[in-house]
Each structure stands twice: as structure tokens, then as C-alpha cells.
Design a protein around this motif. Structure first.
Motif, mmCIF file in Angstrom:
data_model
loop_
_atom_site.group_PDB
_atom_site.id
_atom_site.type_symbol
_atom_site.label_atom_id
_atom_site.label_comp_id
_atom_site.label_asym_id
_atom_site.label_seq_id
_atom_site.Cartn_x
_atom_site.Cartn_y
_atom_site.Cartn_z
ATOM 1 N N TYR A 63 1.569 7.622 -4.330
ATOM 2 C CA TYR A 63 0.969 8.077 -5.588
ATOM 3 C C TYR A 63 -0.194 9.028 -5.294
ATOM 4 O O TYR A 63 -0.305 10.105 -5.913
ATOM 5 C CB TYR A 63 0.507 6.869 -6.401
ATOM 6 C CG TYR A 63 -0.444 7.210 -7.515
ATOM 7 C CD1 TYR A 63 0.031 7.705 -8.722
ATOM 8 C CD2 TYR A 63 -1.825 7.043 -7.354
ATOM 9 C CE1 TYR A 63 -0.855 8.037 -9.752
ATOM 10 C CE2 TYR A 63 -2.704 7.362 -8.370
ATOM 11 C CZ TYR A 63 -2.220 7.853 -9.554
ATOM 12 O OH TYR A 63 -3.095 8.182 -10.563
ATOM 13 N N GLU A 64 -1.041 8.639 -4.334
ATOM 14 C CA GLU A 64 -2.205 9.480 -3.992
ATOM 15 C C GLU A 64 -1.760 10.828 -3.436
ATOM 16 O O GLU A 64 -2.338 11.862 -3.776
ATOM 17 C CB GLU A 64 -3.063 8.766 -2.949
ATOM 18 C CG GLU A 64 -3.838 7.596 -3.515
ATOM 19 C CD GLU A 64 -4.524 6.783 -2.429
ATOM 20 O OE1 GLU A 64 -4.614 7.253 -1.271
ATOM 21 O OE2 GLU A 64 -4.965 5.656 -2.725
ATOM 22 N N ARG A 65 -0.722 10.809 -2.581
ATOM 23 C CA ARG A 65 -0.248 12.072 -1.987
ATOM 24 C C ARG A 65 0.376 12.960 -3.057
ATOM 25 O O ARG A 65 0.181 14.176 -3.057
ATOM 26 C CB ARG A 65 0.771 11.821 -0.878
ATOM 27 C CG ARG A 65 0.322 10.998 0.335
ATOM 28 C CD ARG A 65 -1.072 11.319 0.819
ATOM 29 N NE ARG A 65 -1.454 10.550 1.987
ATOM 30 C CZ ARG A 65 -2.131 9.390 1.952
ATOM 31 N NH1 ARG A 65 -2.466 8.834 0.805
ATOM 32 N NH2 ARG A 65 -2.481 8.800 3.080
ATOM 33 N N LEU A 66 1.141 12.356 -3.965
ATOM 34 C CA LEU A 66 1.787 13.144 -5.027
ATOM 35 C C LEU A 66 0.755 13.752 -5.971
ATOM 36 O O LEU A 66 0.932 14.867 -6.455
ATOM 37 C CB LEU A 66 2.770 12.266 -5.819
ATOM 38 C CG LEU A 66 4.060 11.900 -5.080
ATOM 39 C CD1 LEU A 66 4.885 10.904 -5.888
ATOM 40 C CD2 LEU A 66 4.890 13.147 -4.794
ATOM 41 N N ARG A 67 -0.308 13.003 -6.250
ATOM 42 C CA ARG A 67 -1.367 13.507 -7.126
ATOM 43 C C ARG A 67 -2.347 14.404 -6.366
ATOM 44 O O ARG A 67 -3.198 15.038 -6.980
ATOM 45 C CB ARG A 67 -2.147 12.338 -7.741
ATOM 46 C CG ARG A 67 -1.410 11.492 -8.747
ATOM 47 C CD ARG A 67 -1.320 12.160 -10.127
ATOM 48 N NE ARG A 67 -2.591 12.683 -10.598
ATOM 49 C CZ ARG A 67 -3.505 11.973 -11.255
ATOM 50 N NH1 ARG A 67 -3.274 10.713 -11.524
ATOM 51 N NH2 ARG A 67 -4.627 12.523 -11.657
ATOM 52 N N GLY A 68 -2.238 14.447 -5.047
ATOM 53 C CA GLY A 68 -3.143 15.251 -4.221
ATOM 54 C C GLY A 68 -4.576 14.736 -4.229
ATOM 55 O O GLY A 68 -5.524 15.531 -4.177
ATOM 56 N N LEU A 69 -4.740 13.425 -4.286
ATOM 57 C CA LEU A 69 -6.088 12.840 -4.339
ATOM 58 C C LEU A 69 -6.726 12.782 -2.948
ATOM 59 O O LEU A 69 -6.045 12.510 -1.960
ATOM 60 C CB LEU A 69 -6.023 11.418 -4.921
ATOM 61 C CG LEU A 69 -5.484 11.261 -6.341
ATOM 62 C CD1 LEU A 69 -5.382 9.787 -6.712
ATOM 63 C CD2 LEU A 69 -6.385 11.988 -7.329
ATOM 64 N N GLY A 108 0.804 -1.226 0.000
ATOM 65 C CA GLY A 108 0.000 0.000 0.000
ATOM 66 C C GLY A 108 0.832 1.269 0.000
ATOM 67 O O GLY A 108 0.330 2.344 -0.358
ATOM 68 N N ILE A 109 2.111 1.161 0.375
ATOM 69 C CA ILE A 109 2.952 2.368 0.468
ATOM 70 C C ILE A 109 3.084 3.080 -0.897
ATOM 71 O O ILE A 109 2.845 4.296 -0.968
ATOM 72 C CB ILE A 109 4.330 2.039 1.097
ATOM 73 C CG1 ILE A 109 4.127 1.627 2.561
ATOM 74 C CG2 ILE A 109 5.265 3.230 1.014
ATOM 75 C CD1 ILE A 109 5.381 1.116 3.245
ATOM 76 N N PRO A 110 3.445 2.372 -2.000
ATOM 77 C CA PRO A 110 3.536 3.072 -3.289
ATOM 78 C C PRO A 110 2.198 3.688 -3.713
ATOM 79 O O PRO A 110 2.174 4.790 -4.266
ATOM 80 C CB PRO A 110 3.958 1.974 -4.274
ATOM 81 C CG PRO A 110 4.475 0.873 -3.456
ATOM 82 C CD PRO A 110 3.813 0.958 -2.133
ATOM 83 N N ALA A 111 1.102 2.982 -3.412
ATOM 84 C CA ALA A 111 -0.223 3.513 -3.758
ATOM 85 C C ALA A 111 -0.510 4.782 -2.966
ATOM 86 O O ALA A 111 -1.025 5.770 -3.515
ATOM 87 C CB ALA A 111 -1.283 2.454 -3.485
#
Lengths: 100, 107
Positions: free
Chosen positions: B70-76, B64-67
Motif C-alpha cells: 500500500y505504501e509503495r503504491l501510494r508512494g509514501l 506487513g506485506i499488504p501495508a
């Protein structure tokens, strides 16, 4: 084990105690969370939340948002357990692990 | 793909890893015996089940860490399909070492 021995080996016992206390408090939060409202003013619930919120916050930062709060708490339990294993492992490989 | 299908697939791979990844399982079993005997009443079968559960959960957490990144980088604000795919693919990759034994023995 005497008090003197424990004090001289504080570098193992102190972090291990803190991690274990957080682990069991978080376990209490998970169990209490099944029967109590999340916004409850119950002082035991608030104490559990206040003590474990920093850990839960850190774990939530590396957990996908699809995970429900209770799942994040359970993940935090595993992270805390992993932290204790890492501490034990680091001291064992450095020959600093308390004996006796 | 429906959201629940991702979760079922992630749970499936994690369960396989928790039951069949003998290297990780024995490492976790030893440390559970050492560090948390009280909550399992010193029972070996309970400790094994707990170790298996921990191994499965660790698989999900690490995948779950890469996911999450990814969410934090995309600001989701919510997990999207890409994030859930990353999570699922990560879990499947971590389960690869256990797949041989799983395919031989089965559930």
C-alpha cells in the motif's frame, strides 16, 4: 558424508550453505550493530553490510516504512530462515532430499 | 490513535499467535531443530522459545506485506495511519486461529 556425495547433491548443499551463510552473517550484523556506529569504517562491519545489503534491500521492499533498520534486519533473518525451510520442504516433497 | 498503540497491538496479536498457534508452532519447532540447532545449543526449551519467537515474527512480517505494498503504491515516504491499520488488521486476522486457545487458556 564424503566430498563426492556432497558434490553430487550440490542442488541442496549449495543453496542451503549460501542461505545459512547469509543468515549467520546477518545475525552478526545485528549483534555488531548494537555496539558499532552505522557509518563505521570497521572492515568486519563493512563486510557484513556489503554481503547482506541485497537481502536487506529485498526485505525492506515488503516491510512497512515504520519499521526501524534493525527491525528490517531481524525480519530478513526470519525470511532467510523461511527460505531454508522452503528449500528443505520443496526437496523433501520431491524425494530429492539428501540422506545419510 | 498514537503510533506506539499500533505497535503494542501488533506485538500483542503476534505474541498470542506465537504462543497459541500450535499448528504453525510445531511446524516451526521441527524445522528449527533440523536447520539451526547450533545457535540454540541443542536445548529443547530454548528451541521452543525460539520457534515461538519466529512464529510471532512471521505473523508480523506477513501482515506487513499488504501495508508495505500500500505504501509503495501510494508512494509514501513514511507509514501513515491507513498503512498501520492494514498492518494491525492483517496481524489480527492471522491470529484468529490461535484466539480460541488464547481465550480458553489466557496468558
Amino acid at each position: 558424508m564424503t566430498t563426492g556425495t556432497i558434490l553430487s547433491q550440490w542442488y541442496f548443499h549449495l543453496p542451503n550453505f549460501i542461505l545459512a551463510a547469509l543468515f549467520y552473517t546477518l545475525l552478526g550484523r545485528v549483534l555488531l550493530g548494537m555496539v558499532i556506529d552505522a557509518n563505521s569504517s570497521n572492515f568486519i562491519w563493512r563486510f557484513f553490510c556489503r554481503l547482506t545489503d541485497p537481502v536487506v534491500g529485498l526485505v525492506a521492499a515488503v516491510t512497512p516504512r515504520a519499521a526501524a533498520p534493525v527491525v528490517v534486519w531481524l525480519f530478513a533473518l526470519v525470511w532467510l530462515f523461511a527460505a531454508r525451510v522452503a528449500l528443505y520442504f520443496a526437496l523433501a516433497t520431491s524425494n530429492l532430499l539428501p540422506t545419510g | 490513535m498514537p503510533r506506539n498503540a499500533y505497535f503494542v497491538a501488533i506485538a500483542f496479536f503476534a505474541t498470542v499467535n506465537g504462543l497459541f498457534n500450535s499448528a504453525v508452532l510445531s511446524f516451526v519447532f521441527f524445522h528449527v531443530l533440523l536447520l539451526a540447532p547450533a545457535i540454540l545449543f541443542g536445548s529443547a526449551p530454548l528451541t521452543f522459545m525460539f520457534a515461538s519467537l519466529i512464529t510471532a515474527t512471521v505473523t508480523i512480517i506477513v501482515a506487513g506485506i499488504p501495508a508495505a505494498l500500500y505504501e509503495r503504491l501510494r508512494g509514501l515516504d513514511q507509514s501513515d495511519d491507513v498503512s498501520l491499520w492494514i498492518w494491525l488488521a492483517g496481524t489480527a486476522l492471522l491470529t484468529l486461529p490461535a484466539m480460541g486457545r488464547f481465550l480458553t487458556i489466557g496468558l
